[in-house]
Scaffold this motif. Structure first.
Motif, short mmCIF file in Angstrom:
data_model
loop_
_atom_site.label_atom_id
_atom_site.label_comp_id
_atom_site.label_asym_id
_atom_site.label_seq_id
_atom_site.Cartn_x
_atom_site.Cartn_y
_atom_site.Cartn_z
N LEU A 5 0.82 -1.21 0.00
CA LEU A 5 0.00 0.00 0.00
C LEU A 5 0.86 1.26 0.00
CD1 LEU A 5 -2.77 -1.14 2.50
CD2 LEU A 5 -2.93 -0.99 0.00
N PHE A 6 1.98 1.20 0.70
CA PHE A 6 2.86 2.38 0.70
C PHE A 6 3.43 2.63 -0.69
CE2 PHE A 6 6.75 4.76 1.48
CZ PHE A 6 6.25 5.78 2.29
N ARG A 7 3.76 1.56 -1.39
CA ARG A 7 4.25 1.73 -2.77
C ARG A 7 3.15 2.32 -3.65
NH1 ARG A 7 6.91 -3.06 -1.35
NH2 ARG A 7 5.28 -4.38 -2.23
N TYR A 8 1.91 1.90 -3.43
CA TYR A 8 0.79 2.43 -4.21
C TYR A 8 0.67 3.94 -4.03
CZ TYR A 8 -4.00 3.88 -5.16
OH TYR A 8 -5.10 4.59 -5.59
N ILE A 9 0.66 4.43 -2.77
CA ILE A 9 0.51 5.87 -2.56
C ILE A 9 1.79 6.63 -2.91
CG2 ILE A 9 -1.24 5.52 -0.77
CD1 ILE A 9 0.88 6.32 1.31
N SER A 10 2.91 5.91 -3.12
CA SER A 10 4.17 6.56 -3.50
C SER A 10 4.38 6.57 -5.01
CB SER A 10 5.35 5.86 -2.81
OG SER A 10 5.22 5.92 -1.41
N GLU B 102 1.09 8.79 -9.57
CA GLU B 102 0.72 9.93 -8.73
C GLU B 102 1.00 9.62 -7.26
OE1 GLU B 102 -3.44 12.41 -7.79
OE2 GLU B 102 -3.20 11.20 -9.60
N ASP B 103 1.61 10.56 -6.54
CA ASP B 103 1.77 10.44 -5.10
C ASP B 103 0.45 10.78 -4.44
OD1 ASP B 103 4.40 9.71 -5.30
OD2 ASP B 103 5.18 11.73 -4.95
N VAL B 104 0.02 9.92 -3.52
CA VAL B 104 -1.27 10.10 -2.83
C VAL B 104 -0.98 10.35 -1.35
CG1 VAL B 104 -3.49 9.05 -2.27
CG2 VAL B 104 -2.38 8.54 -4.47
N ALA B 105 -1.54 11.44 -0.82
CA ALA B 105 -1.32 11.75 0.60
C ALA B 105 -1.95 10.67 1.46
CB ALA B 105 -1.93 13.11 0.93
N MET B 106 -1.27 10.34 2.55
CA MET B 106 -1.80 9.35 3.49
C MET B 106 -2.75 10.04 4.45
SD MET B 106 0.43 6.51 5.49
CE MET B 106 -0.31 4.98 6.02
N THR B 107 -3.88 9.39 4.73
CA THR B 107 -4.86 9.96 5.64
C THR B 107 -4.96 9.10 6.90
OG1 THR B 107 -6.68 8.68 4.71
CG2 THR B 107 -6.21 10.80 3.68
N ALA B 108 -5.70 9.60 7.88
CA ALA B 108 -5.97 8.85 9.09
C ALA B 108 -7.49 8.80 9.28
CB ALA B 108 -5.31 9.54 10.29
N PRO B 109 -8.01 7.71 9.86
CA PRO B 109 -7.23 6.62 10.44
C PRO B 109 -6.92 5.53 9.43
CG PRO B 109 -9.54 6.23 10.85
CD PRO B 109 -9.45 7.55 10.10
N VAL B 110 -6.11 4.59 9.89
CA VAL B 110 -5.92 3.32 9.22
C VAL B 110 -6.64 2.30 10.08
CG1 VAL B 110 -4.23 1.61 8.61
CG2 VAL B 110 -3.74 4.01 8.30
N ASP C 230 -9.02 -12.54 6.41
CA ASP C 230 -9.41 -13.16 5.15
C ASP C 230 -8.67 -14.49 5.05
OD1 ASP C 230 -10.15 -13.93 2.66
OD2 ASP C 230 -9.59 -12.07 1.66
N GLY C 231 -9.28 -15.54 5.61
CA GLY C 231 -8.67 -16.86 5.55
C GLY C 231 -7.37 -16.94 6.32
N GLY C 232 -7.25 -16.23 7.43
CA GLY C 232 -6.04 -16.27 8.23
C GLY C 232 -5.03 -15.22 7.84
N ASP C 233 -5.19 -14.59 6.67
CA ASP C 233 -4.29 -13.53 6.25
C ASP C 233 -4.72 -12.20 6.85
OD1 ASP C 233 -2.77 -15.28 4.76
OD2 ASP C 233 -3.96 -14.98 2.94
N VAL C 234 -4.01 -11.17 6.51
CA VAL C 234 -4.34 -9.82 6.97
C VAL C 234 -4.77 -8.99 5.77
CG1 VAL C 234 -3.37 -7.69 7.88
CG2 VAL C 234 -2.80 -9.86 8.95
N THR C 235 -5.93 -8.36 5.88
CA THR C 235 -6.40 -7.44 4.85
C THR C 235 -6.23 -6.03 5.38
OG1 THR C 235 -8.00 -9.03 4.01
CG2 THR C 235 -8.35 -6.71 3.44
N MET C 236 -5.50 -5.20 4.64
CA MET C 236 -5.17 -3.85 5.09
C MET C 236 -5.56 -2.85 4.02
SD MET C 236 -1.38 -2.39 6.13
CE MET C 236 -1.28 -3.46 7.56
N ALA C 237 -5.98 -1.66 4.46
CA ALA C 237 -6.37 -0.63 3.49
C ALA C 237 -6.01 0.75 3.99
CB ALA C 237 -7.86 -0.70 3.19
N PHE C 238 -5.64 1.61 3.05
CA PHE C 238 -5.45 3.04 3.29
C PHE C 238 -6.65 3.77 2.71
CE2 PHE C 238 -0.47 3.01 3.02
CZ PHE C 238 -0.43 2.21 4.16
N TYR C 239 -7.25 4.64 3.50
CA TYR C 239 -8.30 5.51 2.97
C TYR C 239 -7.67 6.60 2.11
CZ TYR C 239 -11.70 3.37 6.11
OH TYR C 239 -12.52 2.48 6.74
N LEU C 240 -8.27 6.89 0.97
CA LEU C 240 -7.76 7.94 0.10
C LEU C 240 -8.32 9.29 0.54
CD1 LEU C 240 -7.95 6.32 -3.46
CD2 LEU C 240 -6.24 6.06 -1.66
N PRO C 241 -7.59 10.38 0.26
CA PRO C 241 -8.08 11.71 0.62
C PRO C 241 -9.45 11.97 0.00
CG PRO C 241 -5.78 11.82 0.02
CD PRO C 241 -6.24 10.43 -0.31
#
Length: 214
Positions: A68-73, A80-88, A106-117
């Protein structure tokens, strides 16, 4: 004696910089907009508008965060660089995370998301170039949250989740799905300045709040 005094002055200076950094990040980081509807027993009922988030599922939080950090970077079709928002938000096998993200099981894995501005819509959000990262649109929703500070350890989060669900049960609110951990600070914010919340979506909250309003 002078060396001790210099050490104390240096330590105080570093502490001041640490606190200053935490205050700066808290003040300048965009937060997902919300409307408070009701408060009781340390719980807030809150309404969110439609939001857009970038999400991924991975074996652990480190891998998910990196994608996700690579995506917003710039790892998106628009570069496009995307500003990180809170919360996560965080749910999953391991929820000890010290940066703003959303994660879910999700089946024992971790699902993580960044909210977009808020400036981004589903139509204008940058398209991820990594197929493991996807864009998700959340419709307007009503949630219950319980706030706490310090580091969000597994034990502390489990305790706050239990308190949240118990107090909602006493008020006969109907939770929908599993609670989520929300984190508002970057990894370098002092623990005593950190803001965390446990959140769960409510099925009947708008009607309940209107019915119980004075």
């Amino acid at each position: 004696m002078r060396s001790v005094r210099n050490l104390l002055l240096g330590t105080a200076g570093l502490l001041g910089l640490w606190i200053g950094w935490g205050a700066y990040v808290n003040r300048t980081t965009e937060r997902v907009p919300s409307e408070p509807l009701e408060r009781f027993d340390g719980i807030e009922i809150r309404r969110y508008p439609r939001t857009v988030r970038a999400e991924t599922t991975a074996p652990d939080t480190r891998t998910a965060f990196g994608r996700l950090f690579r995506y917003i970077s710039g790892a998106n079709e628009q570069r496009e660089d995307v500003a990180m928002t809170a919360p996560v938000a965080v749910r999953g096998t391991s929820i000890s995370m010290t940066a703003p993200v959303r994660t879910g099981p999700d089946g024992g894995d971790v699902t993580m998301a960044f909210y977009l501005p808020r400036a981004y819509t589903p139509e204008t959000a940058p398209i991820p170039t990594d197929p493991a990262v996807r864009l998700v649109v959340d419709p307007p929703r009503t949630v219950a949250v319980r706030r706490f500070s310090w580091y969000a350890t597994d034990e502390r989060v489990d305790r706050e989740r239990t308190r949240l669900l118990e107090r909602l049960s006493r008020r006969e609110f109907d939770p929908r799905g599993e609670p989520t951990l929300l984190q508002y600070n970057d990894p370098w914010t002092p623990p005593f300045m950190r803001t965390n919340e446990v959140e769960v979506e409510l099925a009947d909250a708008p009607e309940r709040v209107r019915r119980e309003a004075p």
